[in-house]
Design a protein around this motif. Structure first.
Motif, PDB file in Angstrom:
ATOM      1  N   MET A   1       0.852  -1.169   0.000  1.00 30.00           N
ATOM      2  CA  MET A   1       0.000   0.000   0.000  1.00 30.00           C
ATOM      3  C   MET A   1       0.900   1.234   0.000  1.00 30.00           C
ATOM      4  N   HIS A   3       1.534   5.277   0.366  1.00 29.82           N
ATOM      5  CA  HIS A   3       0.968   6.366   1.143  1.00 29.82           C
ATOM      6  C   HIS A   3       1.060   7.603   0.271  1.00 29.82           C
ATOM      7  N   TYR A  20      -3.737   5.011   1.957  1.00 27.93           N
ATOM      8  CA  TYR A  20      -3.516   4.451   3.298  1.00 27.93           C
ATOM      9  C   TYR A  20      -4.473   5.089   4.308  1.00 27.93           C
ATOM     10  N   ASP A  21      -4.723   6.381   4.172  1.00 28.13           N
ATOM     11  CA  ASP A  21      -5.674   7.069   5.060  1.00 28.13           C
ATOM     12  C   ASP A  21      -7.080   6.493   4.869  1.00 28.13           C
ATOM     13  N   TYR A  23      -7.844   3.512   3.843  1.00 26.03           N
ATOM     14  CA  TYR A  23      -7.842   2.172   4.432  1.00 26.03           C
ATOM     15  C   TYR A  23      -7.999   2.255   5.949  1.00 26.03           C
ATOM     16  N   GLN A  24      -7.194   3.104   6.573  1.00 20.26           N
ATOM     17  CA  GLN A  24      -7.249   3.244   8.037  1.00 20.26           C
ATOM     18  C   GLN A  24      -8.638   3.688   8.498  1.00 20.26           C
ATOM     19  N   GLU A  49      -5.616   0.757  -5.214  1.00 19.98           N
ATOM     20  CA  GLU A  49      -4.584  -0.256  -4.907  1.00 19.98           C
ATOM     21  C   GLU A  49      -5.182  -1.653  -5.073  1.00 19.98           C
ATOM     22  N   SER A  52      -3.695  -4.824  -3.230  1.00 19.24           N
ATOM     23  CA  SER A  52      -3.546  -4.864  -1.777  1.00 19.24           C
ATOM     24  C   SER A  52      -4.512  -5.858  -1.148  1.00 19.24           C
TER      25      SER A  52
END
Length: 140
Positions: A1, A3, A20-21, A23-24, A49, A52
């Motif tokens: 992944m 960022h 990434y944000d 996903y989080q 992505e 992933s």
């Protein structure tokens, strides 16, 4: 992944932050009991992505928990196709197929999950239930 930087500037419809944000935040929404919102965010992350596994698994779980069973089955199948050693993905695929009404189709991925992890009670229980349903249908 990766960022990435703020993708929002390049795509006004995109949520703030990078993949990434997303996903989080999606995982957090899923844990907090908002699976539909999580699925929407994780769909964006998965589109950005597609390779992933972490994003795809979180997306599949969010789809399943928000009763998007056909979509969850497709996401779990993508994981299985990319990595046939993913017992949880087989389990998720089997459950999602079962929920779509494809009890026959659910049997094989659940059997594979049980073969991979015979100690996992949830896997064994789901397979027994599917097989009992199929037996009951045959006896009708």
């Amino acid at each position: 992944m990766t960022h990435e930087g703020n993708v929002h500037d390049e795509n006004p419809g995109a949520p703030l932050g990078g993949v990434y944000d997303w996903y989080q935040r999606g995982v957090r929404l899923l844990k907090e009991g908002s699976p539909a919102a999580a699925a929407a965010l994780l769909e964006r992350a998965a589109a950005a992505e597609p390779e992933s596994r972490s994003i795809l698994e979180a997306l599949a779980r969010a789809q399943f928990n928000s009763r998007q069973y056909a979509e969850a089955a497709a996401s779990f199948r993508q994981i299985v196709d990319a990595n046939p050693a993913e017992d949880y993905a087989y389990f998720g695929l089997g459950l999602a197929l079962w929920r779509t009404g494809d009890v026959e189709g659910a049997q094989e991925p659940l059997a594979i999950a049980v073969a991979m992890r015979p100690d996992e009670r949830h896997y064994v229980s789901a397979l027994k239930s599917v097989r009992a349903t199929l037996r009951a249908r045959r006896e009708m």
